[in-house]
Each structure stands twice: as structure tokens, then as C-alpha cells.
Design an enzyme around this catalytic site. Structure first.
Site, PDB file in Angstrom:
ATOM      1  N   LYS A  31       7.299  -8.381  43.841  1.00 15.94           N
ATOM      2  CA  LYS A  31       8.611  -8.918  44.221  1.00 15.94           C
ATOM      3  C   LYS A  31       9.653  -7.796  44.192  1.00 15.94           C
ATOM      4  O   LYS A  31       9.387  -6.710  43.647  1.00 15.94           O
ATOM      5  CB  LYS A  31       9.016 -10.033  43.257  1.00 15.94           C
ATOM      6  CG  LYS A  31       9.173  -9.596  41.799  1.00 15.94           C
ATOM      7  CD  LYS A  31       9.356 -10.795  40.880  1.00 15.94           C
ATOM      8  CE  LYS A  31       9.417 -10.366  39.419  1.00 15.94           C
ATOM      9  NZ  LYS A  31       9.415 -11.521  38.503  1.00 15.94           N
ATOM     10  N   ARG A  91      14.101 -21.730  31.267  1.00 11.92           N
ATOM     11  CA  ARG A  91      14.723 -21.237  32.489  1.00 11.92           C
ATOM     12  C   ARG A  91      14.188 -22.051  33.668  1.00 11.92           C
ATOM     13  O   ARG A  91      14.910 -22.850  34.234  1.00 11.92           O
ATOM     14  CB  ARG A  91      14.412 -19.742  32.657  1.00 11.92           C
ATOM     15  CG  ARG A  91      15.124 -19.068  33.793  1.00 11.92           C
ATOM     16  CD  ARG A  91      14.699 -17.618  33.945  1.00 11.92           C
ATOM     17  NE  ARG A  91      13.263 -17.475  34.238  1.00 11.92           N
ATOM     18  CZ  ARG A  91      12.686 -16.347  34.588  1.00 11.92           C
ATOM     19  NH1 ARG A  91      13.402 -15.233  34.673  1.00 11.92           N
ATOM     20  NH2 ARG A  91      11.398 -16.298  34.840  1.00 11.92           N
ATOM     21  N   TYR A 104      34.385  13.218  35.956  1.00 11.81           N
ATOM     22  CA  TYR A 104      35.310  12.096  35.773  1.00 11.81           C
ATOM     23  C   TYR A 104      35.504  11.779  34.291  1.00 11.81           C
ATOM     24  O   TYR A 104      34.548  11.722  33.526  1.00 11.81           O
ATOM     25  CB  TYR A 104      34.783  10.845  36.477  1.00 11.81           C
ATOM     26  CG  TYR A 104      34.849  10.912  37.980  1.00 11.81           C
ATOM     27  CD1 TYR A 104      36.079  11.052  38.637  1.00 11.81           C
ATOM     28  CD2 TYR A 104      33.692  10.840  38.744  1.00 11.81           C
ATOM     29  CE1 TYR A 104      36.134  11.104  40.028  1.00 11.81           C
ATOM     30  CE2 TYR A 104      33.746  10.892  40.123  1.00 11.81           C
ATOM     31  CZ  TYR A 104      34.968  11.023  40.762  1.00 11.81           C
ATOM     32  OH  TYR A 104      35.029  11.077  42.125  1.00 11.81           O
ATOM     33  N   MET A 132      28.966   9.117  41.936  1.00 12.52           N
ATOM     34  CA  MET A 132      28.266   8.319  42.945  1.00 12.52           C
ATOM     35  C   MET A 132      27.128   9.110  43.593  1.00 12.52           C
ATOM     36  O   MET A 132      26.035   8.588  43.816  1.00 12.52           O
ATOM     37  CB  MET A 132      29.251   7.836  44.013  1.00 12.52           C
ATOM     38  CG  MET A 132      28.627   6.865  45.005  1.00 12.52           C
ATOM     39  SD  MET A 132      29.753   6.323  46.298  1.00 12.52           S
ATOM     40  CE  MET A 132      30.860   5.251  45.399  1.00 12.52           C
TER      41      MET A 132
END
Ligand code: PLP
Length: 353
Positions: free
Chosen positions: A33, A129, A250, A298
Site C-alpha cells: 500500500k 479502529r 534558517y 526545503m
């Protein structure tokens, strides 16, 4: 060309599948999956064609894509259908369906879809669940039979904490499942990867290994012999020297405590490397370990090359794989290998084996 690449070792995938099947006994559905946990579902299915007893995906769309790619092996849809119209598609494509809630059961009862669909009936044994309550198991099984529209019914459940060897909930889940299904015929399927590796008590007719196929061991400290399938790799593109006290990137998160050679690497969170990775997270440069310094951007990240004088532009950087266990990266970043693997994107994929 940007050097960021996910190298996929299909021999390792086959090795891990064989190991799972051997450890568990019986048959095993290879869980592919979410695009085979980020590895490429069609490529992985094709690599396992000769050995896998079948495959499992989460949703119909994934199953349809595999059928369209020519994968004709047994194929289970773990979430089952969302609407009645999908039953005809499932029947036509010879898919196997998990049935885990009342509405799915009613769809089978009330829809004329033609043919019969093999069903995996999911019982909630404690994860709370998905799945029917244990005291409903016999009733649901009978209702499925009575429709005349289902093939063989496999009884299944799923573990919440099988990756924790010390807790008793897995034993409790097994016991509850066994009680609830004692009078019902048919094959059983209990074990995900952690069940395969850590819980012989949960070994039945079918295993459903996922993460272990990709070489990430869900059990802490288990010397299981799994081989990593994906090596996430890039290269140093530039180098700079910064003095004591200078900050990188950053937020200036990393501040140099010694004159530091900083390697700039073509890999960022847009490629799937976690932004939450802290300073000190290991990377391997030409096979030698060093560390991430500064916040992941990024498209780029920065590493410490101070003690690697031979490293420079072009040096190969492994983010995870053979040298750097992905579980180590996941732990540092506050997540699990599953999420890291599923997130890999934008990089080139290079298949071997
Ligand atoms: C995803 C999934 C698996 C595979 O789990 P792993 O922990 O990756 O081995 C097995 N069974 C079900 C129902 C699943 O949803």
C-alpha cells in the site's frame, strides 16, 4: 542533473519477503500500500511476482493501478470499498476485500455485482479502529455466507502494539480473536511485520508483512537479518568554512563551536527528508559517518565536513540506507520509518536487482 536519488534494491526486497514467509510459516501477502511504502508499488510487485502468495494495498485505486499494470496475483484491499459501485469493479478485477464495518456488509447484501468476492472479515480485538466487535463475528460471518456473493472468508484482526515486546495487549488480542472465531471455519490472518517477527503465538495461515519487506525492523533491537531496500542518497554541491560563533541556515539553529567546514547537500524536506531532524543526526559521506548541522531546508541541508578533509563537492552523501539505519533517523525526528519512507518524493528512483 541533481544527484538526489532513492536507490531501490529489489534483491533485498525479495530477501526480506522470503525471511518473513519463513519466520511466519504458511502464506504471506506482501503489503504494498501507499506506493509500496514509497518504494514504487508496480516495481515492487513485479519484483516479488515469483515468490509472493499475493499482495495487499489499502484502497481500490491502488488495486486498480496494479491490475492495469498487469499484476494478476491475489490482491487484497485492506480498507475495503467506500461505495457499492466499487463491488462490481472488485469482482471483475478479482480483488479480495476486507469487510470491517456494517455499511460494507450491507453493500454486499444489497448490491447485485455479479460473481463472488473473497472476503477478509476483520474483527476488532482491541485496537478499536476498524473491525466488527468480537461478539458480532459469528453473526457477520453468517450474514456474509447467506448473501451467496462471497467466496472464501478469511478471518483477520490487526495489532495495536505488536512492536512492543513487553506489553500484554498482543496476547490479549490473540486470545480475544481466538475466542470470537473459535466456531468459525476458514483461514486466519493476524500478523503484521511485528507479529511476524515477535509473536509466534500470532502465526496462522496468512501473514501481512509491510514495513519489514522494506528492511526497517519494527521491533526494537531485534537482530532480524533484514536488509534495507531504499538508500536515500545525494551529494555535496558546495563547501564553505565558517568561524567560531557563526550560525547556519534558517533560525540560526546551529552555531559553530569550532572553525567548521560545512557541506551543502542537495536534499531537503520537499524530497522527504524530515525537517524535524535535529543537529547531530547521522549522515554518511563516502561511507564515513558525520552529522547534520543546521535546520533542514526545503531543497538543501547542511552537514559537518570538518573532520572529513577529503570530502568536497561531489562526495556521495547517504541520508539513510546501508550505513545509516532509517530507524535512527526516524527516532531523532520524532517519527517512524513508515512515515519517512512514504514521504520520499521528487528524487530520482534507481532500481537494481
Ligand atoms: C498496513 C497494514 C499491515 C502491514 O503493517 P506493517 O506494520 O507495515 O507490517 C498489515 N495489516 C493491515 C491491516 C495493515 O493496514
Amino acid at each position: 542533473m541533481r544527484p538526489a536519488v532513492a536507490r531501490i534494491d529489489l534483491d533485498a526486497l525479495r530477501h526480506n519477503y522470503a525471511l518473513a514467509r519463513h519466520r511466519h510459516g504458511g502464506r504471506a501477502l506482501a503489503v504494498i500500500k501507499a506506493n509500496a511504502y514509497g518504494h514504487g508499488a508496480i516495481r515492487c510487485a513485479n519484483a516479488l511476482l515469483d515468490e509472493a502468495d499475493g499482495f495487499a494495498v489499502a484502497i481500490m485505486e491502488e488495486a486498480i493501478a496494479l491490475r492495469e499494470a498487469g499484476i494478476t496475483r491475489p490482491l487484497l484491499v485492506l480498507e475495503g470499498v467506500f461505495e457499492a459501485a466499487e463491488l462490481a469493479v472488485a469482482s471483475q478485477l478479482e480483488l479480495w476485500l476486507v469487510v470491517h464495518h456494517e455499511e460494507q456488509l450491507r453493500m454486499i447484501e444489497t448490491t447485485d455485482f455479479g460473481g463472488t468476492i473473497p472476503v477478509w472479515l476483520k474483527i476488532n480485538s482491541g485496537m478499536n479502529r476498524a473491525g466488527f466487535e468480537p461478539d458480532q463475528a459469528s453473526r457477520v460471518w453468517e450474514r456474509l455466507q447467506r448473501t451467496g456473493k462471497v467466496g472464501e472468508i478469511v478471518l483477520m484482526t490487526h495489532f495495536a502494539r505488536a512492536d512492543e515486546p513487553q506489553v500484554i495487549t498482543t496476547d490479549e488480542q490473540v486470545r480475544l480473536f481466538d475466542q470470537a472465531t473459535a466456531r468459525l471455519p476458514g483461514p486466519r490472518s493476524l500478523s503484521n511485520s511485528a507479529g511476524v517477527l515477535g509473536w509466534p503465538v500470532a502465526h496462522r495461515d496468512w501473514a501481512r508483512p509491510g514495513i519489514l519487506l522494506y528492511g526497517a525492523d519494527p521491533m526494537p533491537g531485534d537482530p532480524s537479518g533484514l536488509q534495507p531496500v531504499m538508500t536515500l542518497e545525494s551529494a555535496v554541491m558546495a563547501v564553505r568554512e565558517i568561524p567560531v560563533g557563526a550560525a547556519i541556515g534558517y533560525g540560526g539553529r546551529f552555531r559553530a563551536e569550532r572553525p567548521t567546514r560545512v557541506g551543502l547537500v542537495a536534499m531537503g524536506y520537499a524530497d522527504g527528508y524530515p525537517r524535524s531532524a535535529p543537529d547531530g543526526t547521522p549522515v554518511a559521506v563516502d561511507g564515513i559517518r558525520t552529522r547534520l548541522i543546521g535546520r533542514v531546508s526545503m531543497d538543501m541541508l547542511t552537514i559537518d565536513l570538518t573532520d572529513l578533509p577529503d570530502a568536497g563537492p561531489g562526495s556521495r552523501v547517504e541520508l539513510w540506507g546501508r550505513n545509516i539505519p532509517i530507524n535512527r533517523i526516524a527516532e531523532g525526528a520524532g517519527t517512524i520509518a513508515y512515515e519517512l519512507l512514504c514521504n520520499v518524493k521528487r528524487v530520482r528512483f534507481d532500481y537494481r536487482g
